[in-house]
Design an enzyme around this catalytic site. Structure first.
Site, PDB file in Angstrom:
ATOM      1  N   HIS A 159      14.165  57.969  71.407  1.00 45.22           N
ATOM      2  CA  HIS A 159      14.806  56.839  70.723  1.00 45.22           C
ATOM      3  C   HIS A 159      16.139  57.224  70.093  1.00 45.22           C
ATOM      4  CE1 HIS A 159      10.550  55.128  70.724  1.00 45.22           C
ATOM      5  NE2 HIS A 159      11.264  54.341  71.502  1.00 45.22           N
ATOM      6  N   GLU A 168      12.028  41.320  74.574  1.00 45.18           N
ATOM      7  CA  GLU A 168      10.827  42.007  75.091  1.00 45.18           C
ATOM      8  C   GLU A 168       9.952  40.952  75.774  1.00 45.18           C
ATOM      9  OE1 GLU A 168       8.997  45.121  75.240  1.00 45.18           O
ATOM     10  OE2 GLU A 168       7.774  43.641  76.326  1.00 45.18           O
ATOM     11  N   ASP A 200      15.690  49.613  77.287  1.00 44.16           N
ATOM     12  CA  ASP A 200      14.573  50.519  76.990  1.00 44.16           C
ATOM     13  C   ASP A 200      13.343  49.986  77.723  1.00 44.16           C
ATOM     14  OD1 ASP A 200      12.787  51.378  73.896  1.00 44.16           O
ATOM     15  OD2 ASP A 200      12.699  52.194  75.939  1.00 44.16           O
TER      16      ASP A 200
END
Ligand code: SAM
Length: 275
Positions: free
Chosen positions: A61, A105, A155
């Site tokens: 991260h 997401e 990500d």
């Protein structure tokens, strides 16, 4: 009898001894589990693949967030695609100049499970600067306004299921379109030991979408091969790598020296991507 979890790659794998299974379930997108392990602490697993472990998530991260953010001269508006565990958002928010983070997401269940079992990773998702959208990142990027963001970070899971489209050439072009004139893009691009063909494809897509694109590497203990690659694309005129500021906040892996050195690639990777 000991309980073990093994993430199986094509012909090898990573095994870790399990103290307890904290959660097991599934969403319309993927199976998921949270394991409490002796060697890596809590581990988030999606469709049998380790997404993050308490022990080494800082490596991934910090590098996915700080290299692009310190490459940009003054990042204020950041888009994160995927990253439902919240770790990348946590690192982005350490940058005092960042005013807005949008997290897109696709799987609401990942957010829910991370908030419940991994608060030290997902805690920043409730920061007032963060807006969380549960939708497909491909659609969001396709509909977002041109020049809307300073930095876009992808990500994502590896190119399976809903993440396949995040590795397509059109998606890289879409991310370039929604970045401002000095915009910076970064995505996770797999293992140099197990995913060299993916890296070659990603390199080609990035060069077609950005004036400059370079890989950088970082160690991630629990990922296949223990080293991970990231692709950085820049619309700016400065050559890469660029590190414009020193971190004025705590990190555990990232430093200016690591930032610059991470762009030095092993010969086999350079040869594979064409020098
Ligand atoms: N750090 C991990 C890695 O490198 O494998 C990824 C972390 S995060 C858990 C990956 C997230 O990407 C998952 O929560 C998954 O639901 C999300 N994702 C996959 N495809 C997506 C898409 N098309 N749009 C938005 N999110 C997506």
């Amino acid at each position: 009898m000991d309980l073990w979890f093994t993430e199986k790659y094509a012909d090898s794998g990573l095994a870790m001894k399990v103290r307890d299974v904290l959660y097991r379930g599934e969403s319309p997108f993927q199976k998921m589990a949270v394991l409490d392990t002796f060697a890596f602490g809590k581990v988030l697993v999606l469709d049998g693949a380790v997404m993050l472990t308490e022990r080494d998530e800082f490596l991934y991260h910090e590098m996915l967030a700080h290299v692009p953010l310190f490459t940009h001269h003054d990042p204020k508006r950041v888009l994160v695609i995927g990253g439902g565990d919240g770790g990348t958002v946590r690192e982005v928010l350490r940058h005092p100049g960042v005013e807005e983070v949008i997290l897109v997401e696709i799987d609401e269940k990942v957010l829910e499970v991370s908030r419940e079992y991994l608060p030290q990773v997902s805690g920043s998702l409730s920061d007032p600067r963060v807006r969380v959208l549960c939708e497909d990142g491909v659609r969001y990027v396709g509909e977002a306004q041109a020049g809307r963001f300073d930095v876009v970070l992808v990500d994502s899971t590896d190119p399976v299921g809903p993440a396949v489209a995040l590795f397509a050439p059109e998606f890289f072009k879409g991310c370039s379109r929604i970045l401002g004139p000095d915009g910076v893009f970064a995505c996770q691009s797999g293992s140099p030991f197990f995913n060299l063909n993916l890296m070659k494809d990603v390199h080609g897509h990035a060069l077609a979408a950005f004036p400059r694109a370079r890989f950088y590497l970082a160690p991630v203990m629990a990922y296949p091969g223990g080293t991970w690659s990231f692709l950085l694309g820049s619309k700016g005129s400065s050559p890469l790598p660029q590190c414009r500021r020193e971190a004025a906040f705590e990190t555990r892996y990232y430093t200016r020296g690591i930032h610059l050195a991470s762009f030095a690639l092993p010969k086999f990777v350079e040869e594979a991507i064409g020098g």
